[in-house]
Motif scaffolding. Sequence first.
Motif, PDB file in Angstrom:
ATOM      1  N   ALA A  67      76.366 -47.421 -51.994  1.00  0.00           N
ATOM      2  CA  ALA A  67      76.888 -46.709 -51.609  1.00  0.00           C
ATOM      3  C   ALA A  67      77.972 -47.715 -51.236  1.00  0.00           C
ATOM      4  CB  ALA A  67      76.867 -45.595 -50.651  1.00  0.00           C
ATOM      5  N   PRO A  68      79.023 -48.293 -52.553  1.00  0.00           N
ATOM      6  CA  PRO A  68      80.404 -49.334 -51.729  1.00  0.00           C
ATOM      7  C   PRO A  68      80.614 -48.884 -50.998  1.00  0.00           C
ATOM      8  CG  PRO A  68      79.480 -49.612 -54.879  1.00  0.00           C
ATOM      9  CD  PRO A  68      78.747 -48.657 -53.283  1.00  0.00           C
ATOM     10  N   GLU A  69      81.162 -46.819 -51.143  1.00  0.00           N
ATOM     11  CA  GLU A  69      82.323 -47.173 -50.325  1.00  0.00           C
ATOM     12  C   GLU A  69      82.104 -46.847 -48.905  1.00  0.00           C
ATOM     13  OE1 GLU A  69      79.207 -43.980 -51.520  1.00  0.00           O
ATOM     14  OE2 GLU A  69      80.485 -45.297 -52.108  1.00  0.00           O
ATOM     15  N   ARG A  70      81.239 -47.058 -48.511  1.00  0.00           N
ATOM     16  CA  ARG A  70      80.598 -47.078 -47.346  1.00  0.00           C
ATOM     17  C   ARG A  70      81.215 -48.398 -46.153  1.00  0.00           C
ATOM     18  NH1 ARG A  70      74.819 -45.725 -45.559  1.00  0.00           N
ATOM     19  NH2 ARG A  70      76.137 -45.479 -43.887  1.00  0.00           N
ATOM     20  N   PHE A  71      81.993 -49.526 -47.080  1.00  0.00           N
ATOM     21  CA  PHE A  71      81.692 -50.464 -46.062  1.00  0.00           C
ATOM     22  C   PHE A  71      82.422 -50.560 -44.984  1.00  0.00           C
ATOM     23  CE2 PHE A  71      83.273 -54.526 -45.954  1.00  0.00           C
ATOM     24  CZ  PHE A  71      82.582 -55.525 -46.690  1.00  0.00           C
ATOM     25  N   ASP A  72      83.546 -49.584 -44.918  1.00  0.00           N
ATOM     26  CA  ASP A  72      85.008 -49.727 -43.903  1.00  0.00           C
ATOM     27  C   ASP A  72      83.850 -49.153 -42.720  1.00  0.00           C
ATOM     28  OD1 ASP A  72      86.611 -47.709 -42.404  1.00  0.00           O
ATOM     29  OD2 ASP A  72      87.987 -48.752 -43.387  1.00  0.00           O
ATOM     30  N   GLU A  73      83.316 -48.163 -43.374  1.00  0.00           N
ATOM     31  CA  GLU A  73      82.034 -47.415 -42.011  1.00  0.00           C
ATOM     32  C   GLU A  73      81.785 -48.634 -41.599  1.00  0.00           C
ATOM     33  OE1 GLU A  73      78.322 -44.782 -41.832  1.00  0.00           O
ATOM     34  OE2 GLU A  73      79.656 -44.541 -43.929  1.00  0.00           O
ATOM     35  N   LEU A  74      80.637 -49.205 -42.391  1.00  0.00           N
ATOM     36  CA  LEU A  74      79.346 -49.799 -41.694  1.00  0.00           C
ATOM     37  C   LEU A  74      80.259 -51.559 -41.138  1.00  0.00           C
ATOM     38  CD1 LEU A  74      77.115 -50.275 -43.986  1.00  0.00           C
ATOM     39  CD2 LEU A  74      77.014 -49.140 -42.431  1.00  0.00           C
ATOM     40  N   ALA A  75      81.485 -51.315 -41.918  1.00  0.00           N
ATOM     41  CA  ALA A  75      82.208 -52.932 -40.684  1.00  0.00           C
ATOM     42  C   ALA A  75      82.704 -52.618 -39.527  1.00  0.00           C
ATOM     43  CB  ALA A  75      83.753 -53.465 -41.698  1.00  0.00           C
ATOM     44  N   ARG A  76      83.125 -51.348 -39.835  1.00  0.00           N
ATOM     45  CA  ARG A  76      83.684 -50.824 -38.746  1.00  0.00           C
ATOM     46  C   ARG A  76      81.911 -50.642 -36.961  1.00  0.00           C
ATOM     47  NH1 ARG A  76      88.600 -48.417 -38.072  1.00  0.00           N
ATOM     48  NH2 ARG A  76      89.710 -48.129 -39.332  1.00  0.00           N
ATOM     49  N   GLN A  77      81.247 -50.264 -37.880  1.00  0.00           N
ATOM     50  CA  GLN A  77      80.208 -49.993 -37.109  1.00  0.00           C
ATOM     51  C   GLN A  77      79.363 -51.806 -36.650  1.00  0.00           C
ATOM     52  OE1 GLN A  77      76.933 -47.453 -38.840  1.00  0.00           O
ATOM     53  NE2 GLN A  77      74.911 -48.106 -37.523  1.00  0.00           N
ATOM     54  N   TYR A  78      79.110 -52.894 -37.312  1.00  0.00           N
ATOM     55  CA  TYR A  78      78.013 -53.469 -37.477  1.00  0.00           C
ATOM     56  C   TYR A  78      78.897 -55.277 -37.292  1.00  0.00           C
ATOM     57  CZ  TYR A  78      73.743 -51.003 -39.192  1.00  0.00           C
ATOM     58  OH  TYR A  78      72.877 -50.780 -38.768  1.00  0.00           O
ATOM     59  N   SER A  79      80.114 -55.317 -37.790  1.00  0.00           N
ATOM     60  CA  SER A  79      80.457 -56.580 -37.750  1.00  0.00           C
ATOM     61  C   SER A  79      80.595 -56.889 -36.765  1.00  0.00           C
ATOM     62  CB  SER A  79      81.928 -56.403 -38.554  1.00  0.00           C
ATOM     63  OG  SER A  79      83.010 -57.979 -38.995  1.00  0.00           O
ATOM     64  N   ASN A  80      81.121 -57.913 -36.493  1.00  0.00           N
ATOM     65  CA  ASN A  80      81.271 -58.761 -34.515  1.00  0.00           C
ATOM     66  C   ASN A  80      82.386 -59.342 -34.666  1.00  0.00           C
ATOM     67  OD1 ASN A  80      77.398 -59.246 -35.224  1.00  0.00           O
ATOM     68  ND2 ASN A  80      78.435 -58.500 -33.052  1.00  0.00           N
ATOM     69  N   CYS A  81      83.345 -59.452 -35.886  1.00  0.00           N
ATOM     70  CA  CYS A  81      84.759 -59.461 -36.068  1.00  0.00           C
ATOM     71  C   CYS A  81      85.587 -58.362 -36.214  1.00  0.00           C
ATOM     72  CB  CYS A  81      84.307 -60.873 -37.868  1.00  0.00           C
ATOM     73  SG  CYS A  81      86.094 -60.897 -38.036  1.00  0.00           S
ATOM     74  N   PRO A  82      86.384 -59.468 -35.229  1.00  0.00           N
ATOM     75  CA  PRO A  82      87.869 -58.611 -35.151  1.00  0.00           C
ATOM     76  C   PRO A  82      88.547 -57.590 -36.140  1.00  0.00           C
ATOM     77  CG  PRO A  82      88.166 -60.322 -34.000  1.00  0.00           C
ATOM     78  CD  PRO A  82      87.029 -60.957 -34.696  1.00  0.00           C
ATOM     79  N   SER A  83      88.224 -58.183 -37.337  1.00  0.00           N
ATOM     80  CA  SER A  83      88.827 -57.445 -38.497  1.00  0.00           C
ATOM     81  C   SER A  83      87.309 -56.494 -38.604  1.00  0.00           C
ATOM     82  CB  SER A  83      88.197 -58.586 -39.474  1.00  0.00           C
ATOM     83  OG  SER A  83      86.988 -58.649 -40.137  1.00  0.00           O
ATOM     84  N   GLY A  84      86.208 -56.519 -38.051  1.00  0.00           N
ATOM     85  CA  GLY A  84      85.768 -55.135 -38.425  1.00  0.00           C
ATOM     86  C   GLY A  84      86.704 -53.437 -37.857  1.00  0.00           C
ATOM     87  N   ALA A  85      87.106 -54.237 -37.031  1.00  0.00           N
ATOM     88  CA  ALA A  85      88.152 -52.175 -36.286  1.00  0.00           C
ATOM     89  C   ALA A  85      88.871 -52.021 -37.392  1.00  0.00           C
ATOM     90  CB  ALA A  85      89.142 -53.285 -35.096  1.00  0.00           C
TER      91      ALA A  85
END
Length: 250
Positions: free
Chosen positions: A129-147
């Motif tokens: 489900a590629p459309e979930r990238f934004d959601e999963l980045a906010r949930q998992y990323s340890n980079c400020p860009s996750g926001a």
Amino acid sequence: MGLSVNGVDIDDHVIERELAHHQHAANPLKQSVHEVVLRTLLLQEADRLGLCMLGEDEDACIEALLASKVKVPQADDAACSRYYAANPQQFTNGELVEARHILFQVTPNAPLELLRETAESVLAALKAAPERFDELARQYSNCPSGAVGGSLGQLARGQCVPEFDAVVFRLEQGRLAERPVETRFGLHIVQVQRRVAGRLLPFEAVRERIADYLATAAWQRGVHQYLQLLVGRADVQGVTLEGAATPLVQ
């Protein structure tokens, strides 16, 4: 530390002074010992050949030795042309990618294997489900860009660490990297959202730059081979040299 080169003992204080120049090496002590041993070998050989003039500093002695022993041919047009054809990305101006990522940062409390399992699991979810990238980045990323959904904006070549660069400038627009990209920052799930093609510079404009690069690379190989020769016939006690790294003549 019981270190000697051709019967000449190396004082620990020499190693300690050299250590200050290698604090960013993977193994500062090992790098310092190797550098001191190689430098000692070069100075001994320069002295044996009478290349050290009275009052001349050590660097000048080493430069004189290498100049006399390492001879490399200049790169001709054919060699330069082959390099140009094989490496067009190095001579392309204005190439950009718009990319986003999810960073799984390595920390003492997050073992690499656990991070890898998590990253692989999130990547599998994104492939489904590629459309979930934004959601999963906010949930998992340890980079400020996750926001901001993992967005890194527009990137030019050389702006990121080499391992990351190599992937984002190879990926097709819209594609996810097949596996997490490992860098010194951790593991990255990477997607290129948009590519901006650059302009390939004409061969004539970069021929001199290529010739300089090839000449430098040939000289470094020549120095490496010469050091291997010196190490092979030297009596070095207290350390085993795993190959001969090319020293920087300061």
